[in-house]
Design an enzyme around this catalytic site. Structure first.
Site, PDB file in Angstrom:
ATOM      1  N   HIS A 305      37.902  19.850  24.259  1.00 56.12           N
ATOM      2  CA  HIS A 305      37.899  18.870  23.155  1.00 56.12           C
ATOM      3  C   HIS A 305      36.546  18.183  23.133  1.00 56.12           C
ATOM      4  CE1 HIS A 305      39.142  15.585  20.537  1.00 56.12           C
ATOM      5  NE2 HIS A 305      40.151  16.357  20.219  1.00 56.12           N
ATOM      6  N   ASP A 362      46.803  21.196  20.551  1.00 56.70           N
ATOM      7  CA  ASP A 362      47.241  22.466  19.941  1.00 56.70           C
ATOM      8  C   ASP A 362      47.849  23.418  20.935  1.00 56.70           C
ATOM      9  OD1 ASP A 362      44.376  21.885  18.134  1.00 56.70           O
ATOM     10  OD2 ASP A 362      46.366  22.001  17.232  1.00 56.70           O
TER      11      ASP A 362
END
Ligand code: SDX
Length: 421
Positions: A305, A362
């Protein structure tokens, strides 16, 4: 906000720049004076750049903190509902029971699409990716709501917010029904937001369909976990599109387009495709080696991320929900075994630990959605449905910001110098 200054000394010129502090997080150096001193900043991907002031969401990537209007995401996911969180994102404070009642009532009353819009679906191939359909249909909505397109009018902005919040589940479910060749199901306003979505997805005119309350709760939690996330790529796209005065439907369509990318919201679809490609735990090492290989573009989808250099707090909640749903449905999904093993490796392997590559939001969502019976190509559509309230909250905040002006970044020009043709 500016009680400190930074001094930039370059080519014998000293430029004093204000340093601004917010409620939490990094201070920012206000560089607006730079251009008149003959300099731009250079920050591809905006890794070190704050594009705006915002009071909607705060992320501390090192501590794995995500707050919506100050409330931690795990508390919201476990104690609130998507529509209550939507109210909080849009208006800044928790609604009273009466305010929530009125808000839910308003959202429930605007779930249908104009019947003319339904014909737009027929222009797509049946096997069109549902994100392509959703992008087209949402962009076309501006052709139906001429009465709420004055972006300078706060009431128009609020009406557009209601319309988008109400209609996105209907559009999303219609994309799925169009793909599978089943008739569109009309929204049932007596159902909750998540139940209504499941009903529009899985009910048919031939059978009675009762949404499973456990699955509806998990769906609502998935909506909450994807509702907003500060200035991510798609939200920044919505803000940039909105800064030119574009109408809200066009701006949200731009956000949908940006979210579709596999490095962003498309990662949940890509993650499940990756888990299916790996297939079993004994092939994980081969893929982990590919992810580490500098010459191999392969990345572990669902990991890493830009901001979280610690665990994504949403992944923690999603992981618990994943086990709840699979236990409730009594599903032994081998992909979950692959996911759990992959997670264990990522949390222990020096490559991932050094690069701080943890599972992100996700990683688990795809496994839950698959267990519910939602096809992989619909995962990002559900992400877009959930993120619409965040996009519109930022769009409204931007229009209310006195510093708001058209977004127009500059560049470091590396092309040909002037020459005769
Ligand atoms: C979302 O911004 C948001 O908030 C987004 C989001 C939201 O709610 O809006 O949180 C939703 O988009 C989550 C992210 C979903 N994307 C994926 O899961 C795709 C896989 N992840 C990567 O593509 C990547 O981690 C990004 C795009 C998410 C972040 O990339 P960065 O911050 O630009 O980091 P980077 O690409 O510069 O990578 C740093 C290093 C690199 O190695 P070096 O060049 O330093 O040697 O880490 C490596 C990368 O090669 N790396 C990975 C990796 N992610 C980064 N290596 C293997 N697998 C990965 N997933």
């Amino acid at each position: 906000m500016a009680d400190k200054t930074a001094v930039l000394s370059v080519n014998g010129v000293e430029v004093e720049l204000p340093v601004l502090s917010g409620t939490a997080g990094h201070d920012v150096i206000d560089i607006r004076a730079l251009v008149k001193n003959g300099y731009f900043t250079f920050d591809p991907g905006f890794v070190s750049t704050a594009s705006c002031k915002s009071s909607i969401t705060y992320i501390d990537g090192d501590k794995g903190v995500l707050l919506h209007r100050g409330y931690p995401i795990d508390q919201l996911a476990n104690k609130s509902s998507y529509l209550e969180v939507s109210y909080l994102l849009l208006y800044g404070e928790r609604p009273t029971p009466e305010q929530l009642n009125e808000f839910v009532g308003m959202v429930s009353k605007h779930t249908m699409l104009n019947d003319q819009l339904v014909h737009l679906f027929q222009g797509f191939r049946r096997d069109a990716h549902p994100m392509a359909i959703m992008c087209g249909v949402v962009g076309a909505m501006s052709a139906f709501f001429h009465d709420s397109l004055d972006v300078a009018n706060p009431r128009h902005r609020e009406v557009a917010a209601f319309r988008l919040l109400s209609k996105m589940p209907t559009v999303a479910a219609m994309c799925y029904k169009y793909n599978v060749g089943q008739p569109f199901m009309y929204p049932q306003n007596s159902l909750s937001y998540a139940e209504n979505f499941l009903h529009m997805m899985f009910a048919t005119p031939c059978d009675d369909y009762k949404p499973d309350p456990i699955i509806a709760k998990a769906m609502d939690k998935i909506f909450i976990l994807h509702a907003d996330h500060e200035q991510n790529a798609s939200t920044s796209t919505v803000r940039l599109a909105g800064s030119s005065g574009a109408n809200p439907f066009a701006c949200i369509a731009a956000g949908i387009a940006s979210l579709w990318g596999p490095a962003h919201g498309g990662a949940n679809e890509a993650c499940l495709n990756m888990l299916e490609e790996i297939g079993s735990v004994d092939r994980i090492d081969e893929y982990v080696a590919k992810a580490k290989d500098k010459n191999d573009p392969f990345r572990l989808m669902g990991f890493g991320h830009r901001v979280y250099k610690n665990y994504d707090p949403r992944a923690t909640v999603m992981r618990e929900t994943c086990h709840e749903v699979l236990d409730h449905l009594n599903i032994q999904d081998p992909l979950l075994d692959v996911a759990m093993r992959l997670e264990k490796i990522a949390l222990e392997d020096p490559y991932f630990v050094e690069k701080k590559l943890y599972p992100n939001v996700d990683f688990y969502s795809g496994i839950i959605l698959k267990a519910i019976g939602i096809p992989t190509n619909m995962f990002t559509v559900i992400f877009a449905l959930s993120r619409t309230v965040g996009w519109i909250a930022h769009w409204i905040e931007m229009h209310g910001d006195p510093d708001n002006k058209i977004g127009r970044p500059r560049q470091l020009y590396t092309g040909a110098d002037v020459r005769d043709f």
